[in-house]
Design a protein around this motif. Sequence first.
Motif, PDB file in Angstrom:
ATOM      1  N   SER A  20       0.852  -1.192   0.000  1.00 19.45           N
ATOM      2  CA  SER A  20       0.000   0.000   0.000  1.00 19.45           C
ATOM      3  C   SER A  20       0.883   1.235   0.000  1.00 19.45           C
ATOM      4  O   SER A  20       2.030   1.206   0.410  1.00 19.45           O
ATOM      5  CB  SER A  20      -0.902   0.025   1.243  1.00 19.45           C
ATOM      6  N   ALA A 280     -11.523  -3.935  -0.173  1.00 18.85           N
ATOM      7  CA  ALA A 280     -10.911  -2.704  -0.673  1.00 18.85           C
ATOM      8  C   ALA A 280     -11.290  -2.452  -2.128  1.00 18.85           C
ATOM      9  O   ALA A 280     -11.613  -1.328  -2.523  1.00 18.85           O
ATOM     10  CB  ALA A 280      -9.393  -2.784  -0.513  1.00 18.85           C
ATOM     11  N   GLU A 281     -11.270  -3.504  -2.936  1.00 23.47           N
ATOM     12  CA  GLU A 281     -11.621  -3.359  -4.346  1.00 23.47           C
ATOM     13  C   GLU A 281     -13.077  -2.949  -4.517  1.00 23.47           C
ATOM     14  O   GLU A 281     -13.406  -2.086  -5.343  1.00 23.47           O
ATOM     15  CB  GLU A 281     -11.351  -4.681  -5.076  1.00 23.47           C
ATOM     16  N   ARG A 284     -13.461   0.780  -3.411  1.00 23.21           N
ATOM     17  CA  ARG A 284     -12.859   1.706  -4.372  1.00 23.21           C
ATOM     18  C   ARG A 284     -13.663   1.777  -5.663  1.00 23.21           C
ATOM     19  O   ARG A 284     -13.811   2.848  -6.262  1.00 23.21           O
ATOM     20  CB  ARG A 284     -11.416   1.288  -4.668  1.00 23.21           C
ATOM     21  N   SER A 285     -14.198   0.630  -6.118  1.00 25.12           N
ATOM     22  CA  SER A 285     -14.974   0.644  -7.356  1.00 25.12           C
ATOM     23  C   SER A 285     -16.310   1.365  -7.172  1.00 25.12           C
ATOM     24  O   SER A 285     -16.821   1.990  -8.096  1.00 25.12           O
ATOM     25  CB  SER A 285     -15.215  -0.788  -7.844  1.00 25.12           C
ATOM     26  N   GLY A 288     -14.998   5.391  -5.580  1.00 24.16           N
ATOM     27  CA  GLY A 288     -14.055   6.114  -6.423  1.00 24.16           C
ATOM     28  C   GLY A 288     -13.132   7.048  -5.678  1.00 24.16           C
ATOM     29  O   GLY A 288     -12.438   6.649  -4.739  1.00 24.16           O
ATOM     30  N   ASN A 289     -13.141   8.327  -6.060  1.00 23.12           N
ATOM     31  CA  ASN A 289     -12.149   9.287  -5.575  1.00 23.12           C
ATOM     32  C   ASN A 289     -12.287   9.636  -4.103  1.00 23.12           C
ATOM     33  O   ASN A 289     -11.367  10.217  -3.522  1.00 23.12           O
ATOM     34  CB  ASN A 289     -12.221  10.575  -6.400  1.00 23.12           C
ATOM     35  N   VAL A 291     -12.275   7.591  -1.726  1.00 23.15           N
ATOM     36  CA  VAL A 291     -11.490   6.635  -0.934  1.00 23.15           C
ATOM     37  C   VAL A 291     -10.025   7.066  -0.937  1.00 23.15           C
ATOM     38  O   VAL A 291      -9.425   7.272  -1.995  1.00 23.15           O
ATOM     39  CB  VAL A 291     -11.610   5.212  -1.499  1.00 23.15           C
ATOM     40  N   ARG A 293      -6.036   6.779  -0.803  1.00 23.83           N
ATOM     41  CA  ARG A 293      -5.100   5.747  -1.281  1.00 23.83           C
ATOM     42  C   ARG A 293      -4.512   4.959  -0.115  1.00 23.83           C
ATOM     43  O   ARG A 293      -4.189   3.790  -0.243  1.00 23.83           O
ATOM     44  CB  ARG A 293      -3.967   6.404  -2.071  1.00 23.83           C
ATOM     45  N   ASN A 295      -4.284   2.886   3.221  1.00 27.28           N
ATOM     46  CA  ASN A 295      -5.049   1.965   4.065  1.00 27.28           C
ATOM     47  C   ASN A 295      -4.431   1.948   5.457  1.00 27.28           C
ATOM     48  O   ASN A 295      -3.210   2.052   5.605  1.00 27.28           O
ATOM     49  CB  ASN A 295      -5.017   0.547   3.498  1.00 27.28           C
TER      50      ASN A 295
END
Length: 345
Positions: A20, A280-281, A284-285, A288-289, A291, A293, A295
């Motif tokens: 990360s 996490a995926e 984020r999907s 989007g923005n 979230v 970067r 963790n």
Amino acid sequence: MAGLHSTQPARVEESEPLRSDANLAGRTADPVPAPRSEPVDAPGGAVDIGTTAPPPDGSPSRAAQQAVEAMYRAGGRLPRPSETRVMIVANQKGGVGKTTTTVNLAASLALHGARVLVIDLDPQGNASTALGIDHHAEVPSIYDVLVESKPLSEVVQPVRDVEGLFCAPATIDLAGAEIELVSVVARESRLQRAIASYEQPLDYVFIDCPPSLGLLTVNAMVAGAEVVIPIQCEYYALEGLGQLLRNVELVRGHLNSRLHVSTILLTMYDGRTRLASQVAEEVRSHFGNEVLRTNIPRSVRISEAPSYGQTVLTYDPGSSGSLSYLEAAREIALRGAPARQEGNQ
């Protein structure tokens, strides 16, 4: 979202964990070399078991400031916001790292040179405990501000270990505040008016909300513009999140047109598991923005720090948990700053 709930709990993988941004930053900027037991600041947010040194004695930690100074050298000093940013940390699901996120982000920004106020709006008073603030029943608290109209300045206390960090504590009296406020005129805006009349200059106000969507949380949402949602990288992580987002929309439509979800932070991240990576995926999907970067790893040091009345920044400045919160705070500061301010104090 349905796909996330139907997934079986993942087993621990033997392969190299994902990396990360926060831990990469910590690997290059770690200013506190110390003997450690394995794993050492594991990449990808693997479980951080901390250093082998004994816990600090509670005095202000020079090591925490050294960690910040190393980040200054790596990426420049952080900008100050042009006006006070009031940030509501909320999630109706308990155990997601809400209070931990509140106090550690606040301490990180204060160590970066900002003036930060934490308002503990949870009757349990966990944020007050983590900051080393006394909050027994006789202590002037945020209850007195909301119910008795006491000025906020009369209940705010400085945090001993971090210069520039202050706290308005919660006491058990706050548990009855929602009932007492029902008959009060303009009950939803009591906190907003208290913050507006606070005369000391502040860069950030963090409001730690209770794990519910009642009148206290509504007061917080009326008082601020930005909602910060910590989401744990665990099974059922998104359970109940839809109701929180609907409440944000309701408050924005009827009481506070500036309110929006500005930040989502993934907490308790263990990159050795498929489940954490999948959560996490998904997040984020979907978001989007919003979230970050960075963790926040699952960390023993983060969990231990409140029992010493400290944030992880002063309890173990060199741990991956500490460095991750410093990096998350950096992201928040840069996101909220006009481009012309970047690089300035």
